[in-house]
Design an enzyme around this catalytic site. Sequence first.
Site, short mmCIF file in Angstrom:
data_model
loop_
_atom_site.label_atom_id
_atom_site.label_comp_id
_atom_site.label_asym_id
_atom_site.label_seq_id
_atom_site.Cartn_x
_atom_site.Cartn_y
_atom_site.Cartn_z
N LYS A 1 51.85 56.84 36.04
CA LYS A 1 51.57 55.42 35.85
C LYS A 1 52.03 55.01 34.45
CE LYS A 1 47.88 52.01 35.79
NZ LYS A 1 46.49 51.71 36.14
N ARG B 1 45.78 41.89 36.01
CA ARG B 1 44.68 41.78 35.03
C ARG B 1 44.01 40.41 35.12
NH1 ARG B 1 47.75 45.24 30.26
NH2 ARG B 1 47.87 47.16 31.49
N LYS C 1 47.58 49.98 26.50
CA LYS C 1 47.12 51.20 27.16
C LYS C 1 48.06 52.38 26.92
CE LYS C 1 44.42 48.71 30.67
NZ LYS C 1 43.95 48.70 32.08
N LYS D 1 54.00 54.28 39.65
CA LYS D 1 53.60 52.90 39.44
C LYS D 1 54.06 52.41 38.08
CE LYS D 1 49.44 50.22 38.99
NZ LYS D 1 48.02 50.22 38.81
N SER E 1 51.58 43.87 40.82
CA SER E 1 51.38 42.42 40.80
C SER E 1 52.57 41.65 40.21
CB SER E 1 50.11 42.11 40.00
OG SER E 1 50.18 42.68 38.71
N TYR F 1 51.13 43.90 47.95
CA TYR F 1 50.40 42.67 48.28
C TYR F 1 51.08 41.93 49.42
CZ TYR F 1 48.34 43.91 43.86
OH TYR F 1 47.71 44.61 42.86
C1 PBG Z 1 43.67 49.60 36.35
C2 PBG Z 1 44.73 49.24 37.31
C3 PBG Z 1 45.80 48.41 37.03
C4 PBG Z 1 46.50 48.23 38.22
C5 PBG Z 1 45.86 48.98 39.20
N1 PBG Z 1 44.76 49.62 38.62
C6 PBG Z 1 46.17 47.69 35.79
C7 PBG Z 1 46.22 48.38 34.51
O1 PBG Z 1 46.39 49.59 34.42
O2 PBG Z 1 46.06 47.67 33.51
C8 PBG Z 1 47.71 47.36 38.35
C9 PBG Z 1 48.06 46.89 39.71
C10 PBG Z 1 49.00 45.74 39.75
O3 PBG Z 1 49.54 45.29 38.71
O4 PBG Z 1 49.22 45.25 40.86
N2 PBG Z 1 43.22 50.85 36.31
#
Ligand code: PBG
Length: 333
Positions: free
Chosen positions: A202, A212, A225, A256, A282, A321
């Site tokens: 990730k 978010r 992060k 991801k 997203s 989605y």
């Molecule tokens: C948080 C999490 C995130 C997503 C899924 N779980 C965001 C992040 O790490 O800040 C993102 C999913 C998306 O953007 O569709 N643990």
Amino acid sequence: MRPTQASFPATRLRRVRQSPSIRKMVSENVITVNDLIWPVFVRSGEKIEEPIPSMPGVMRRSVDKVVEAAREAADLGIPAICIFPYTSIEERTTDCVGAWNPENHANRAIRAVKTAVPEIVIMTDVALDTYNINGHDGFVENGKIINDLTSEALVKMALAQADAGSDIIGPSDMMDGRIGAIRSALENSKHQDVMILSYAAKYASGFYGPFRDAVGASDALTGDKKTYQMDPANSDEAIRLVERDLTEGADMVMVKPGMPYLDICRRVKDTFGAPTFAYQVSGEYAMITAASQNGWIEHDKVMMESLMAFKRAGCDGILTYFAPAVARFLNNL
Ligand code: PBG
């Protein structure tokens, strides 16, 4: 070695593209509803479907509406949903106790969907960000993310989800050692059949922006992060992370975001041959939706092409989605 192919005109590569039927015969990949996992957002209240401005067409739903959505997904043939909670700033704390509360929005939704739509597979998110006052996936002390303490909390969170009926635990937090810790806790609590789909590779990505907003973390998040999510510059590191999570007991792994990281999907699949998923996140959804709303691209065409890219890159499935739209498209509805 690749056999040499005859040169032109003995070989005319256009021959196999000359009609729809021939093209079907030689097509190497196919996308079906079986490939889809649908992420859904759950919030408090009843009979609520609240639009998310940065993700047109995506809703935050109260538990009763999540159940309806799960029913619709199952009827469309979608095998799995992934539940994410939306929490208001008042529901967030420094100690993140909401994360393992059996009555939190996610756990209530799991139980309700399990009862009403038993055939759908339920995946859940394990990370503290949706319960944390500062929007981080782990506990923060003096500006640092505390790995091992966070891991203990993630175990409690995962067990609460398994107790509620989650079929697949999805740790998205990127702490070290959490897959092993969660796996042994599941073994020791008679949840040995509960699966883990690790968000193994990730990246610290700008493409999570709209998510978010969706979970209420945008205003909460302080800093970035990057001490736990990966540097977009790295590829070998993704392989080490996937290997680590598989050896700790992950059943499936995820890359991801999705489309900007198809090279990672392919490497992961070729290296390990494990069930491999991509998350079309997203920001990817928002880009395709916004451009098509402006009339700049054709929605369905780009949606299907984007998903085919994941199959071509070796993925066994995609969190997207678009899942219900794809299922309706494939079912000619
Ligand atoms: C948080 C999490 C995130 C997503 C899924 N779980 C965001 C992040 O790490 O800040 C993102 C999913 C998306 O953007 O569709 N643990």
